[in-house]
Design an enzyme around this catalytic site. Structure first.
Site, mmCIF file in Angstrom:
data_model
loop_
_atom_site.group_PDB
_atom_site.id
_atom_site.type_symbol
_atom_site.label_atom_id
_atom_site.label_comp_id
_atom_site.label_asym_id
_atom_site.label_seq_id
_atom_site.Cartn_x
_atom_site.Cartn_y
_atom_site.Cartn_z
ATOM 1 N N GLY A 184 0.819 -1.217 0.000
ATOM 2 C CA GLY A 184 0.000 0.000 0.000
ATOM 3 C C GLY A 184 0.842 1.252 0.000
ATOM 4 O O GLY A 184 1.101 1.841 1.050
ATOM 5 N N GLU B 175 15.285 -7.190 -4.784
ATOM 6 C CA GLU B 175 15.483 -7.840 -6.082
ATOM 7 C C GLU B 175 15.300 -6.767 -7.146
ATOM 8 O O GLU B 175 14.211 -6.265 -7.354
ATOM 9 C CB GLU B 175 14.474 -8.971 -6.289
ATOM 10 C CG GLU B 175 14.938 -10.042 -7.264
ATOM 11 C CD GLU B 175 15.158 -9.576 -8.697
ATOM 12 O OE1 GLU B 175 16.326 -9.536 -9.135
ATOM 13 O OE2 GLU B 175 14.177 -9.239 -9.377
ATOM 14 N N THR C 184 8.537 5.257 -13.006
ATOM 15 C CA THR C 184 8.437 5.520 -14.446
ATOM 16 C C THR C 184 9.815 5.572 -15.094
ATOM 17 O O THR C 184 10.836 5.746 -14.417
ATOM 18 C CB THR C 184 7.755 6.880 -14.715
ATOM 19 O OG1 THR C 184 8.614 7.911 -14.228
ATOM 20 C CG2 THR C 184 6.400 6.977 -14.041
#
Lengths: 393, 377
Positions: A128, A246, A375
């Protein structure tokens, strides 16, 4: 230099392939991040998670002291094979994000309470973090947690929460000091039982009809203070550990490479119009180009994985692997659509649809690749500032 | 898996960087470019003292007996600094066929002289049809008993003008499989009947036309076997392409470093241009191109050095480096603005080389086609 995997790693790769061939029925395939279509497929995916856990594979990248195998490279191989073959069941939120954060910042009690359920695949966690007003600028999040006796009381809204409808628990970023500057010094990391009253989940369906995401509303949700991970107002450090465990992004690359290999196969066969696409020089060039990008993506991801396996913390290298991998994924989908022409537009169950090359779906899934979890623009910022030391704007 | 260079290779890199920056600053690069020889015999001698020309030559022939990854290190530094010289054509094109397939006499005669810097070699492969495949080899070697007689033209033979010997790729049998019937001949560049004419080119790299007019070559000068020369050429081209890519990667790194440094110091609108996101993202993309090129180059080089089938990876590396080097230098000029287009600015040295490197050993389209063939398309 040595670019080869060890015999042990190669043997493990084969073991994974055999496992998938045995366990996954033909035709069942997941999308990006293990997303599945139906409730039946979801149940199957949960079953796979338990099987992976039983083999000790689910948490194999964890340190031995927490029941793992310190096998970072093998876990990357596992992810690559699972995603290339479209096998569901890997758990990223709990195993790959929360658990490392707990190991680094959790109390002994928190570790004892939460790690076993993650390792066994019994408890499903969701993340969240994003909010309508806090995407790339995550520290601006406004979901508020106020102390009240032994609890935090949470009010606010999260968005793009993956698997919220199925999750048992959520690791949540909340604002505990709205006046803090810089803003990330007012954020705390809380563990929330999703059965707590006051939580409302509303599905957020993507243009690809993915039902993996939700908006989650918190209305006076009470979370006991013992569920705070790390110090109050220092949750950002915990979140960075969660985000950094990771970083190779091999799953995305494996999935895109699967699509390249299918396009190559498609191009070799005569299509309904009688034409063999591979005879067209432009198709040959485009497919070779995709294959080249796939091989480069893969080696970038391996480098990040290898660095992490050495105990290093790749920064800009990981941003590069991610940036390149995401754009590769989109390139595959776009070029695939072009090569398939009108047939590429057909959805999977259409009469004339190609059963292997599901480019209509891939192109709708791929559009979000350069946005989710950072992004491409944010990656470029990171490469420019951390990698090249350019001044802040 | 081990994706680091060894300590020895790091040391080799540092010493190469020191040597080149001391011996060959950009004023020297320009001076050498304009010279008739196209290289500096003095620097060439010093390189030989460091053992560079003999890097891949076995120790028994006075070489260093080192590997391709070591050569990659040197070529990256050469590309980064820029060193106009017949180094690539000697160590990566002319020498490997002799090391791989030469007779003991040929090895004993030629290799120690290469190691010592006395002999410059090159490979005479391409012809006016300009291709790196066997079907493009037409130069005829006519069998005259004890010797062959060469008639025809080789084109884009780099540094033929400076060479002591050329490894000439000649056709000794036509019809059938074009890869069958190719023979490699060790030819003294001063042989009667050879006319060498260097051209002015974008890369200023002494590309030559070599005309063979009844040139007699003794049969003892066959490298390897009669008619079976193509596999040696193919193997040599793999090594040379790796070396070229390393040179290109070094050039990219230099352009990136110069552009980043300039973006940090150049002020417009009251701030360094490197603080503008438009410039940051351009530089981030340049960095990405440099790093992707390095990673795929190192993988290809490792495969070649391990003797693994590497045709596909080498084609991938060259195709990728071609586009990356061109784009990085174009963007590098853009970051520098108008001054980047000046003849006296260093950007032009790299920009010109990025254009010259692209078609050398195969342009992007031909590399992609090679990959397509490897994929069974």
């Amino acid at each position: 230099m040595d670019f080869s995997f060890s015999p042990d790693e190669e043997q493990f790769r084969q073991e994974v392939r055999d496992f998938i061939a045995r366990e996954v029925p033909p035709g069942l395939e997941t999308g990006v991040g293990g997303f599945v279509e139906s409730e039946d497929e979801w149940q199957f995916a949960r079953g796979m998670t338990k099987k992976l856990a039983a083999k000790g594979w689910l948490s194999m990248a964890w340190p031995k002291e927490y029941g793992g195998q310190d096998a970072h490279m093998k876990s990357v191989i596992l992810s690559e094979e699972m995603n290339y073959l479209g096998a569901p069941g890997l758990d990223f939120g709990g195993v790959g994000m929360l658990a490392p954060a707990l190991m680094a910042h959790g109390t002994e009690e928190q570790k004892k309470r939460f790690l076993p359920g993650i390792a066994s695949g019994d408890v499903l966690w969701c993340q969240g973090w994003s909010e309508p007003g806090a995407g790339s600028d995550l520290p601006s999040l406004t979901t508020r947690a106020v102390e009240d006796c032994d609890d935090f009381v949470i009010n606010g809204q999260k968005v793009w929460t993956s698997h919220a409808q199925h999750a048992n628990w959520c690791f949540l970023l909340v604002k505990t000091d709205p006046d803090a500057e810089p803003k990330h010094r007012g954020i705390s990391f809380l563990l929330v039982d999703f059965k707590t009253p006051g939580i409302t989940i509303s599905p957020l369906i993507t243009m690809a009809d993915e039902r993996a995401f939700s908006e989650v509303f918190y209305d006076n949700v009470r979370v006991p203070k013992e569920n705070l991970v790390g110090e109050k107002n220092r949750g950002w450090r915990v979140a960075m550990i969660a985000a950094g465990f990771e970083r190779s992004g091999i799953y995305r690359i494996a999935l895109a490479r699967r699509n390249v290999d299918r396009l190559i196969q498609y191009a070799k066969e005569p299509q309904p119009d009688g034409i063999v696409p591979a005879r067209d020089p432009l198709v040959r060039q485009n497919l070779a180009d995709l294959y080249i990008e796939g091989e480069i993506s893969r080696i970038l991801a391996y480098r990040v994985a290898w660095q992490q396996a050495q105990g290093l913390q790749p920064e800009w290298e990981a941003s590069m692997a991610r940036l390149f991998g995401c754009e590769f994924q989109q390139h595959v989908a776009h070029t695939g659509m072009e090569i398939m022409g009108l047939y590429g537009l057909l959805r999977e169950n259409s009469k004339w649809a190609n059963t292997e090359c599901k480019m209509a779906r891939q192109s709708l899934l791929a559009v979000g690749a350069t946005i989710a979890a950072g992004t491409s623009e944010v990656q470029r910022n990171a490469i420019a500032m951390r990698g090249l030391g350019l001044p802040r704007g | 898996m081990d994706l680091d260079f060894t300590e020895e290779q790091d040391m080799l890199r540092n010493s190469a960087r020191d040597f080149l920056s001391t011996e060959c600053d950009k004023a020297m690069v320009r001076q050498i470019e304009e010279s008739e020889e196209g290289y500096s015999p003095e620097i060439w001698r010093k390189m030989a003292e460091l053992g560079w020309q003999g890097l891949l030559i076995p120790e028994e022939y006075d070489g260093m007996g080192m590997g391709l990854m070591d050569l990659v290190v040197i070529f990256e530094e050469i590309g980064r600094n820029i060193l106009p010289s017949p180094f690539l054509v000697t160590v990566a094109l002319g020498t490997p066929p002799i090391v791989e397939a030469g007779s003991e006499e040929q090895k004993k005669e030629i290799l120690p002289r290469v190691s010592s810097g006395e002999a410059i070699l090159t490979l005479a492969l391409t012809e006016p049809s300009v291709g790196y495949t066997a079907d493009c080899v037409e130069l005829e070697a006519e069998d005259r008993g004890d010797s062959f007689v060469l008639n025809g033209t080789k084109l884009f033979v780099e540094f033929a003008s400076a060479s002591d010997y050329m490894v000439v790729v000649a056709r000794t049998k036509s019809g059938g499989d074009p890869e069958d019937g190719i023979t490699l001949l060790l030819v003294d560049s001063k042989s009667p009947g050879i006319k060498i004419e260097p051209f002015a080119t974008t890369g200023m790299d002494k590309q030559c036309e070599v005309v063979f007019d009844n040139v007699s070559v003794p049969k003892a000068n066959i490298i390897g076997e009669l008619d079976k020369g193509w596999p040696i050429v193919a193997k040599t081209l793999e090594k040379a392409t790796v070396a070229k890519c390393a040179e290109m990667v070094g050039g990219m790194q230099a352009v990136l470093d110069m552009s980043v440094a300039y973006a940090k110091e150049r002020v417009q609108y009251g701030r360094p241009i490197g603080s503008f996101q438009a410039i940051q993202h351009m530089l981030a993309d340049m960095y990405l191109r440099v790093e992707t090129s390095k990673n795929i180059l190192y993988q290809a080089a490792w495969m070649v050095s391990e003797g693994l089938p590497a045709a596909e990876k080498v084609a991938i590396a060259k195709g990728w480096c071609n586009e990356a080097y061109k784009k990085v230098t174009e963007d590098g000029v853009e970051v520098h603005g108008a001054i980047g287009t000046a003849r006296d600015h260093d950007m032009g040295l790299y920009y010109r080389r990025s254009k010259a490197a692209d078609p050398t050993f195969g342009d992007t389209e031909s590399q992609r086609e090679l990959v397509a063939q490897q994929l069974g398309l």
